[in-house]
Design an enzyme around this catalytic site. Structure first.
Site, PDB file in Angstrom:
ATOM      1  N   GLY A 247       0.854  -1.501  -0.227  1.00 51.57           N
ATOM      2  CA  GLY A 247      -0.373   0.053   0.279  1.00 51.57           C
ATOM      3  C   GLY A 247       1.233   1.968  -0.182  1.00 51.57           C
ATOM      4  N   SER A 248       0.174   2.204  -0.294  1.00 47.69           N
ATOM      5  CA  SER A 248       0.298   3.398  -0.074  1.00 47.69           C
ATOM      6  C   SER A 248       2.127   3.558   1.293  1.00 47.69           C
ATOM      7  CB  SER A 248      -0.086   4.926   0.833  1.00 47.69           C
ATOM      8  OG  SER A 248      -0.200   4.375   2.367  1.00 47.69           O
ATOM      9  N   ARG A 250       2.252   6.196   3.289  1.00 48.84           N
ATOM     10  CA  ARG A 250       2.389   6.034   4.777  1.00 48.84           C
ATOM     11  C   ARG A 250       1.604   5.368   6.028  1.00 48.84           C
ATOM     12  NH1 ARG A 250      -2.450   5.283   6.500  1.00 48.84           N
ATOM     13  NH2 ARG A 250      -2.956   5.284   4.541  1.00 48.84           N
ATOM     14  N   GLY A 252       2.885   1.624   4.912  1.00 50.02           N
ATOM     15  CA  GLY A 252       3.921   0.997   4.985  1.00 50.02           C
ATOM     16  C   GLY A 252       5.025   1.256   6.758  1.00 50.02           C
ATOM     17  N   GLU A 269       5.745  -3.003   0.662  1.00 51.29           N
ATOM     18  CA  GLU A 269       5.477  -2.997  -0.722  1.00 51.29           C
ATOM     19  C   GLU A 269       4.518  -2.277  -0.874  1.00 51.29           C
ATOM     20  OE1 GLU A 269       6.820  -4.789  -3.607  1.00 51.29           O
ATOM     21  OE2 GLU A 269       7.524  -6.538  -2.806  1.00 51.29           O
ATOM     22  N   CYS A 303       1.646   0.863  -8.918  1.00 50.70           N
ATOM     23  CA  CYS A 303       2.479   0.607  -7.530  1.00 50.70           C
ATOM     24  C   CYS A 303       3.830   1.281  -9.034  1.00 50.70           C
ATOM     25  CB  CYS A 303       3.420  -0.071  -7.008  1.00 50.70           C
ATOM     26  SG  CYS A 303       2.789  -1.347  -7.651  1.00 50.70           S
TER      27      CYS A 303
END
Ligand code: NAD
Length: 516
Positions: A247-248, A250, A252, A269, A303
């Site tokens: 995900g984003s 933020r 992570g 990731e 991504c």
């Protein structure tokens, strides 16, 4: 909100996801979900509701983990090639449902049908890969420095693995993790994105059929539904030794802190800010096709989407003009219709973020060359369809340093290759990168240690569309995780170093004498 016309389609019935309210939580064969809170799955195609899915309650979550822990005791005892056989059958089941599941991905996420089916093909490919891997969980043998000693290492399963996934690859990224983890002997608890819960239910039903047919217990593949709060159940839970989160950046950072506080392992990731360098020696026919696919494919919501194009001064104007021309021919509309190249953005927040980014780049001194409009009229009533944008910008603009999850391509000018590589590396993210050149020296410089700092670096191929055989992931704020092929399987196992003394004396390492 009216139910989407798509909900009447037979393919939802064949996937077992055609009701207005779907049971969201599952320990395998059994589905439940009794929470008062629910997720509304809304198609970005027309704003219609696909289904409502109950959010997993804390009590249900604990039941899922207990069932997963019990299943782990049995699953890890099954020889790895026997686990591979189950994954082979899952691959076959996915082949049977490729068209239907691809269609659901398009309906719920908004990517075009071809890409939706491509995602299911990626699931099938990773199943095939995992079947082979199930016979190759190799440990090394090293020569011991002591006589009559054997020194080696072996790999053991970890336990229940938590997989948290993003909306933009609602089924493929889960499979990269789950199929590899399963052949390694782990059991899996999946929390899909709250924006694509129905894809989660459909995949779970496919897996459940295979487990049931083989008389396997509950709890090998598990599903929980919800947003950040349910994700945090997983990340803070000491019973879950590994969290793989996509995900984003933020998200992570939050996951890393919560899991790190209990010294849990993570595979992260996260977002990218991917660039292609076009040198004056580029084959422009190849390059421009790759740029358009990379920037516009999946409506810029990969991504690995191409966000920056670093172009040599000598070809800059030509590249800009040809791209503008190519963008004019892109058919934007219903992603389920043949001929559409770009579907909608996921929701109105994404449309707003795109508009704000375009304002920011112009406020910083950049130029909007084409696109950026929100489309209106017949077929565009949901307000989620935009025209892809091209801007002339500079790398240091704050907005260019960010990942905006939308089809915006920033054109950046350079004169020397070293400068182009510095620009390419001059962002906090480090996922995917590419150079287009027919010059060997330029290509090798880009791939060398002083070249791209990304997890993926390509020559004469764009930034998106990786194959499952390679390890997938990125550096810097992209999180450093690796999933999918190569030796990524090792992250789902624990390594044990073993020494066996088969002699009659007890020599110590480093020649230490310790006679008692
Ligand atoms: P997101 O960060 O909003 O959500 C991703 C997932 O994390 C969701 O399931 C969400 O519920 C969960 N989540 C959010 N906060 C959490 C928290 N504090 N603890 C636990 N779970 C939490 O991302 P998104 O909008 O769904 O996806 C787009 C982003 O994902 C982009 O940044 C994209 O680049 C990135 N992405 C990266 C990869 C990769 O492999 N590097 C692949 C796909 C998407």
């Amino acid at each position: 909100m009216t139910p989407s016309a798509e909900t009447s389609r037979d393919f939802l019935q064949r996937l077992g996801v055609s009701g207005p309210v779907l049971p969201g939580t599952s320990t395998g064969q059994e589905f439940f979900g009794a929470g008062d809170e629910s997720l509304d799955s809304v198609s970005p195609i027309d704003g219609g509701r696909i289904a409502r899915v109950p959010v997993t309650t804390r009590k249900e979550y604990d039941r899922v983990v207990e069932t997963a822990e019990a299943a782990f005791q049995l699953w890890r005892e099954r020889p790895a090639p026997g686990r591979g056989e189950i994954i082979r059958q899952i691959g076959d089941e996915l082949r049977r449902h490729k068209e239907d599941l691809g269609r659901l991905v398009a309906l719920e996420m908004g990517k075009i049908l071809e890409e939706g089916k491509g995602e299911v093909q990626e699931m099938i490919d990773i199943c095939d890969f995992a079947v082979g891997q199930s016979r190759m969980l190799y440990g090394r043998t090293m020569p011991s420095e002591r006589p009559e000693h054997r020194l080696y290492e072996q790999w053991h399963p970890l336990g229940p693995v938590g997989v948290i996934s993003a909306f933009n690859f609602p089924v493929a990224v889960y499979s990269w993790n789950a199929m590899i983890a399963a052949v390694c002997g782990d059991v899996v608890i999946w929390k899909p994105s709250e924006k694509t819960p129905v894809c989660g239910v459909a995949v779970q039903r496919i897996l459940a059929r295979v487990l049931e047919r083989n008389g396997l217990p509950e709890g090998i593949f598990n599903l929980v539904q919800g947003g950040r709060a349910v994700g945090e159940h997983l990340t803070s839970d000491r019973r879950i030794p590994l969290i793989s989160a996509t995900g984003s950046i933020r998200m992570g950072k939050e996951v890393a802190q919560v899991a790190g506080a209990r010294l849990g392992r993570t595979i992260l990731e996260l977002g990218g800010n991917n660039a292609i360098i076009l040198t004056e020696n580029a084959d422009l026919e190849l390059a421009l096709r790759a740029v358009v696919f990379g920037a516009v494919g999946t409506a810029g919501q990969r991504c690995t989407s191409t966000r920056r194009l670093i172009v040599h001064d000598a070809i800059f104007d030509q590249v800009r003009d040809r791209l503008v021309q190519a963008y004019e021919g892109i058919r934007i509309g219903n992603p389920l219709e043949a001929g559409t190249l770009m579907g909608p953005l996921i929701d109105s927040d994404a449309v707003r973020a795109m508009g704000e980014a375009l304002e920011a780049v112009q406020a910083a001194g950049g130029e909007l060359v084409t696109g950026g409009e929100v489309l209106e009229g017949e077929g565009y009533e949901s307000g989620t369809y935009v025209r892809p944008a091209i801007c002339i910008a500079e790398n240091h603009f704050p907005i260019v340093q960010e990942e905006t999850f939308a089809p915006i391509l920033y054109l950046i000018r350079y004169t020397e290759l070293e400068e182009a590589i510095a620009l390419q590396n001059g962002v906090r993210q480090g996922l995917s990168s590419a150079i287009f050149t027919t010059n060997l020296r330029e290509a090798e410089a880009f791939l060398s240690a002083r070249g791209s700092d990304c997890g993926i670096a390509n020559v004469n191929i764009g930034t998106s569309g990786a194959e499952i055989g390679g390890a997938f992931g990125g550096e810097k704020e992209t999180g450093g995780g690796r999933e999918s092929g190569s030796d990524a399987w090792k992250a789902y196992m624990r390594r044990q170093t073993n020494t066996t003394n088969w002699g009659a004396v007890l020599p110590l390492a480093q020649g230490i004498e310790f006679d008692v």
